[in-house]
Design an enzyme around this catalytic site. Sequence first.
Site, PDB file in Angstrom:
ATOM      1  N   THR A  13       0.833  -1.213   0.000  1.00 29.66           N
ATOM      2  CA  THR A  13       0.000   0.000   0.000  1.00 29.66           C
ATOM      3  C   THR A  13       0.868   1.265   0.000  1.00 29.66           C
ATOM      4  O   THR A  13       0.753   2.112  -0.896  1.00 29.66           O
ATOM      5  CB  THR A  13      -0.923   0.010   1.241  1.00 29.66           C
ATOM      6  OG1 THR A  13      -1.684  -1.191   1.250  1.00 29.66           O
ATOM      7  CG2 THR A  13      -1.852   1.215   1.232  1.00 29.66           C
ATOM      8  N   LYS A 105       6.118   3.206  11.987  1.00 24.76           N
ATOM      9  CA  LYS A 105       6.072   3.840  13.319  1.00 24.76           C
ATOM     10  C   LYS A 105       6.485   2.906  14.431  1.00 24.76           C
ATOM     11  O   LYS A 105       7.072   3.337  15.430  1.00 24.76           O
ATOM     12  CB  LYS A 105       4.690   4.447  13.620  1.00 24.76           C
ATOM     13  CG  LYS A 105       3.507   3.538  13.368  1.00 24.76           C
ATOM     14  CD  LYS A 105       3.014   3.705  11.964  1.00 24.76           C
ATOM     15  CE  LYS A 105       2.062   2.617  11.579  1.00 24.76           C
ATOM     16  NZ  LYS A 105       1.023   3.078  10.694  1.00 24.76           N
ATOM     17  N   GLU A 129       8.283  11.056   8.308  1.00 28.04           N
ATOM     18  CA  GLU A 129       7.025  11.829   8.283  1.00 28.04           C
ATOM     19  C   GLU A 129       5.799  10.933   8.145  1.00 28.04           C
ATOM     20  O   GLU A 129       4.760  11.156   8.787  1.00 28.04           O
ATOM     21  CB  GLU A 129       7.067  12.840   7.122  1.00 28.04           C
ATOM     22  CG  GLU A 129       5.848  13.729   7.002  1.00 28.04           C
ATOM     23  CD  GLU A 129       5.689  14.674   8.190  1.00 28.04           C
ATOM     24  OE1 GLU A 129       4.782  14.421   8.996  1.00 28.04           O
ATOM     25  OE2 GLU A 129       6.459  15.632   8.329  1.00 28.04           O
ATOM     26  N   VAL A 132       3.534   9.039  11.151  1.00 28.04           N
ATOM     27  CA  VAL A 132       2.494   9.604  12.029  1.00 28.04           C
ATOM     28  C   VAL A 132       1.452  10.352  11.208  1.00 28.04           C
ATOM     29  O   VAL A 132       1.790  11.268  10.446  1.00 28.04           O
ATOM     30  CB  VAL A 132       3.104  10.569  13.077  1.00 28.04           C
ATOM     31  CG1 VAL A 132       2.016  11.077  14.022  1.00 28.04           C
ATOM     32  CG2 VAL A 132       4.215   9.890  13.862  1.00 28.04           C
ATOM     33  N   ILE A 136      -0.646  13.886   6.716  1.00 29.76           N
ATOM     34  CA  ILE A 136      -0.528  15.194   7.397  1.00 29.76           C
ATOM     35  C   ILE A 136       0.947  15.443   7.722  1.00 29.76           C
ATOM     36  O   ILE A 136       1.586  14.601   8.359  1.00 29.76           O
ATOM     37  CB  ILE A 136      -1.327  15.222   8.728  1.00 29.76           C
ATOM     38  CG1 ILE A 136      -2.780  14.803   8.515  1.00 29.76           C
ATOM     39  CG2 ILE A 136      -1.238  16.591   9.371  1.00 29.76           C
ATOM     40  CD1 ILE A 136      -3.585  14.690   9.823  1.00 29.76           C
ATOM     41  N   GLY A 187      -6.658  -1.220   2.750  1.00 32.30           N
ATOM     42  CA  GLY A 187      -5.209  -1.035   2.992  1.00 32.30           C
ATOM     43  C   GLY A 187      -4.910  -0.094   4.139  1.00 32.30           C
ATOM     44  O   GLY A 187      -3.783   0.366   4.297  1.00 32.30           O
ATOM     45  N   LYS A 205       2.640   6.105  17.517  1.00 29.53           N
ATOM     46  CA  LYS A 205       2.667   7.461  16.936  1.00 29.53           C
ATOM     47  C   LYS A 205       2.794   8.518  18.035  1.00 29.53           C
ATOM     48  O   LYS A 205       3.516   9.514  17.886  1.00 29.53           O
ATOM     49  CB  LYS A 205       1.401   7.685  16.108  1.00 29.53           C
ATOM     50  CG  LYS A 205       1.362   6.799  14.861  1.00 29.53           C
ATOM     51  CD  LYS A 205      -0.025   6.768  14.258  1.00 29.53           C
ATOM     52  CE  LYS A 205      -0.076   5.944  12.993  1.00 29.53           C
ATOM     53  NZ  LYS A 205      -1.447   5.635  12.559  1.00 29.53           N
ATOM     54  N   GLY A 302      -3.721   5.118   3.901  1.00 31.78           N
ATOM     55  CA  GLY A 302      -4.029   4.940   2.480  1.00 31.78           C
ATOM     56  C   GLY A 302      -2.808   5.169   1.612  1.00 31.78           C
ATOM     57  O   GLY A 302      -1.840   5.819   2.033  1.00 31.78           O
TER      58      GLY A 302
HETATM   59  P1  NDP Z   1       1.639  -3.831   2.972  1.00 32.44           P
HETATM   60  O1  NDP Z   1       1.409  -5.143   3.583  1.00 32.44           O
HETATM   61  O2  NDP Z   1       0.631  -3.307   2.026  1.00 32.44           O
HETATM   62  O3  NDP Z   1       3.052  -3.819   2.237  1.00 32.44           O
HETATM   63  C1  NDP Z   1       4.181  -4.477   2.751  1.00 32.44           C
HETATM   64  C2  NDP Z   1       5.116  -4.782   1.596  1.00 32.44           C
HETATM   65  O4  NDP Z   1       6.283  -5.387   2.077  1.00 32.44           O
HETATM   66  C3  NDP Z   1       4.528  -5.735   0.555  1.00 32.44           C
HETATM   67  O5  NDP Z   1       4.870  -5.288  -0.717  1.00 32.44           O
HETATM   68  C4  NDP Z   1       5.201  -7.074   0.871  1.00 32.44           C
HETATM   69  O6  NDP Z   1       5.340  -7.901  -0.269  1.00 32.44           O
HETATM   70  C5  NDP Z   1       6.554  -6.573   1.308  1.00 32.44           C
HETATM   71  N1  NDP Z   1       7.276  -7.478   2.179  1.00 32.44           N
HETATM   72  C6  NDP Z   1       6.840  -8.134   3.264  1.00 32.44           C
HETATM   73  N2  NDP Z   1       7.840  -8.819   3.839  1.00 32.44           N
HETATM   74  C7  NDP Z   1       8.955  -8.585   3.083  1.00 32.44           C
HETATM   75  C8  NDP Z   1      10.311  -9.008   3.157  1.00 32.44           C
HETATM   76  N3  NDP Z   1      10.733  -9.783   4.155  1.00 32.44           N
HETATM   77  N4  NDP Z   1      11.170  -8.554   2.214  1.00 32.44           N
HETATM   78  C9  NDP Z   1      10.752  -7.739   1.225  1.00 32.44           C
HETATM   79  N5  NDP Z   1       9.485  -7.287   1.108  1.00 32.44           N
HETATM   80  C10 NDP Z   1       8.610  -7.727   2.028  1.00 32.44           C
HETATM   81  O7  NDP Z   1       1.867  -2.804   4.173  1.00 32.44           O
HETATM   82  P2  NDP Z   1       1.610  -1.239   4.182  1.00 32.44           P
HETATM   83  O8  NDP Z   1       2.109  -0.637   2.944  1.00 32.44           O
HETATM   84  O9  NDP Z   1       0.216  -0.990   4.593  1.00 32.44           O
HETATM   85  O10 NDP Z   1       2.502  -0.791   5.420  1.00 32.44           O
HETATM   86  C11 NDP Z   1       3.899  -0.664   5.298  1.00 32.44           C
HETATM   87  C12 NDP Z   1       4.410   0.197   6.450  1.00 32.44           C
HETATM   88  O11 NDP Z   1       3.820   1.484   6.380  1.00 32.44           O
HETATM   89  C13 NDP Z   1       4.078  -0.339   7.846  1.00 32.44           C
HETATM   90  O12 NDP Z   1       5.130   0.005   8.706  1.00 32.44           O
HETATM   91  C14 NDP Z   1       2.828   0.463   8.228  1.00 32.44           C
HETATM   92  O13 NDP Z   1       2.669   0.586   9.612  1.00 32.44           O
HETATM   93  C15 NDP Z   1       3.153   1.797   7.607  1.00 32.44           C
HETATM   94  N6  NDP Z   1       2.027   2.670   7.303  1.00 32.44           N
HETATM   95  C16 NDP Z   1       0.928   2.176   6.647  1.00 32.44           C
HETATM   96  C17 NDP Z   1      -0.082   3.023   6.261  1.00 32.44           C
HETATM   97  C18 NDP Z   1      -1.265   2.551   5.492  1.00 32.44           C
HETATM   98  O14 NDP Z   1      -2.154   3.358   5.209  1.00 32.44           O
HETATM   99  N7  NDP Z   1      -1.335   1.291   5.119  1.00 32.44           N
HETATM  100  C19 NDP Z   1      -0.013   4.462   6.574  1.00 32.44           C
HETATM  101  C20 NDP Z   1       1.175   4.867   7.281  1.00 32.44           C
HETATM  102  C21 NDP Z   1       2.158   3.995   7.619  1.00 32.44           C
HETATM  103  P3  NDP Z   1       4.061  -8.463  -1.097  1.00 32.44           P
HETATM  104  O15 NDP Z   1       3.378  -7.243  -1.645  1.00 32.44           O
HETATM  105  O16 NDP Z   1       4.631  -9.314  -2.141  1.00 32.44           O
HETATM  106  O17 NDP Z   1       3.210  -9.158  -0.081  1.00 32.44           O
HETATM  107  N1  HSE Z   2      -3.050   1.443  10.393  1.00 31.58           N
HETATM  108  C1  HSE Z   2      -2.727   2.820  10.428  1.00 31.58           C
HETATM  109  C2  HSE Z   2      -3.993   3.614  10.632  1.00 31.58           C
HETATM  110  C3  HSE Z   2      -2.061   3.245   9.162  1.00 31.58           C
HETATM  111  O1  HSE Z   2      -5.082   3.079  10.392  1.00 31.58           O
HETATM  112  O2  HSE Z   2      -3.915   4.769  11.054  1.00 31.58           O
HETATM  113  C4  HSE Z   2      -1.583   4.668   9.191  1.00 31.58           C
HETATM  114  O3  HSE Z   2      -0.543   4.849  10.080  1.00 31.58           O
END
Ligand code: NDP
Ligand code: HSE
Length: 436
Positions: A13, A105, A129, A132, A136, A187, A205, A302
């Site tokens: 995501t 985080k 950034e 949290v 924003i 997501g 956060k 998102g």
């Molecule tokens: P996702 O699960 O959507 O993405 C994680 C990604 O990491 C995927 O592409 C996955 O591969 C890949 N992955 C997992 N394990 C490994 C590994 N060992 N080596 C290489 N790649 C790997 O998570 P998010 O994008 O939602 O979240 C990512 C981070 O961002 C987290 O720390 C989350 O807390 C933070 N975050 C998330 C927000 C959100 O809105 N979702 C907002 C703000 C922060 P594959 O796609 O093939 O499964």
């Molecule tokens: N899971 C977190 C939330 C993602 O819903 O706020 C953004 O940090």
Amino acid sequence: MKPVKIGILGLGTVGGGAAVVLQRNAAEIARRAGREIIITRASASDLTKSRLCDTSKMVMTQSGFDIINDPEIDIIIETIGGAGIVKEMVMQAIENGKHVVTANKSLIALHGNEIFAKASEKGVIVAFEAAVAGGIPIIKAIREGLSGNQIEWLAGIINGTGNFILTEMRDKGRDFADVLAEAQALGYAEADPTFDVEGIDAGHKLTILASIAFGIPLQFDKVYTEGITKITRTDVEYAEQLGYRIKSLGIARKTAKGIELRVHPTLIPERRLIANVNGVMNAVLVKGDAVGATLYYGAGAGAEPTGSAVVADVIDVVRALTSDPENRVPHLAFQANALANIPVLASGDFETAYYLRLNAEDKSGVLADVTRILADCDISIEAILQKPPANNETIVPIILLTQVTQEHKLTAAIAKIEQLNTVSGKVNRIRLETLG
Ligand code: NDP
Ligand code: HSE
């Protein structure tokens, strides 16, 4: 000038959203950064999955270490999540002299002190950034925009999933589990969604916000967390009748005795802007001694909103590539050798007002007993709402709002109220903040 080369660890995501923003706005971003920024490598677990972004010009791998050890890569974007192997990857990237941008985080809240020390030693930037409040720019606002202030307190809706669930339950009467499943599909949720609904993600956060607001080390283990799973429709409705909304807030407040760090469901007067922040939106109120109260609002989760924050950090890093490490904005806003050892208060020392709901026998003297116990515990009552009994019931709900008191006094009063023969079951307690 040579383009800056980026390697992304994790293309889900947030990683995918950041890549979309970098690709779509490449020309505008290059005008801002002064250099072209290109993603040359990315990692993911499953290389056959379709991605949000164009991967045709990226070399894909399953091993993040391939990217970290590639001397051509200037900046690592870490968007895998969690600690363990990811912490190892970030530490290795720093060791290799690479700047790191992360949305993680939990990594920063739990291991940030060690990570920033290593980054300072190596003269690289670790930017966070996106960790949290999603899109924003709250880190930049507190760390730079408010740097002339003494921050007195901050309070925020800092978990998008939790706020989305509470909003859908209140507005549409939907089931908790059903809305959580939708948040996961969109997501928004963490890999382990109990982090969202039990206040852990917001606690991570808040740890970061408190550190940059007050100049204290990151200390997640001292944050009080309470989730949203016990909020009932009944309490939402009574709160509304009294002019309040229930939101999950992260609160960091500096008091004469120390710092309160707490995440919990909170009644907020419905006239406050923050009480009307709905769905996946987040908002953070920050009170500085010079500026007064300031409010920051936007999407809290998102792909593209969080991608926006990641890309802003990448641009900041690119602009700073040629700067002297000594003259950069400190990771935690204050100089690393000037962090203060201010105590973090235990929950018994929190000072706040409360909403109490109890079920009592419908006969004279019961309310007097309850109010006497509160008075004996030095707790003043702000409002009382007694509902008529339903049908032929002999038990009636009583709702009380208290004035600000210390939590240990309230806990003692509740224990005594629950011992009354005329009171049945537990007293339901929700904290109340006027945020004035
Ligand atoms: P996702 O699960 O959507 O993405 C994680 C990604 O990491 C995927 O592409 C996955 O591969 C890949 N992955 C997992 N394990 C490994 C590994 N060992 N080596 C290489 N790649 C790997 O998570 P998010 O994008 O939602 O979240 C990512 C981070 O961002 C987290 O720390 C989350 O807390 C933070 N975050 C998330 C927000 C959100 O809105 N979702 C907002 C703000 C922060 P594959 O796609 O093939 O499964
Ligand atoms: N899971 C977190 C939330 C993602 O819903 O706020 C953004 O940090």
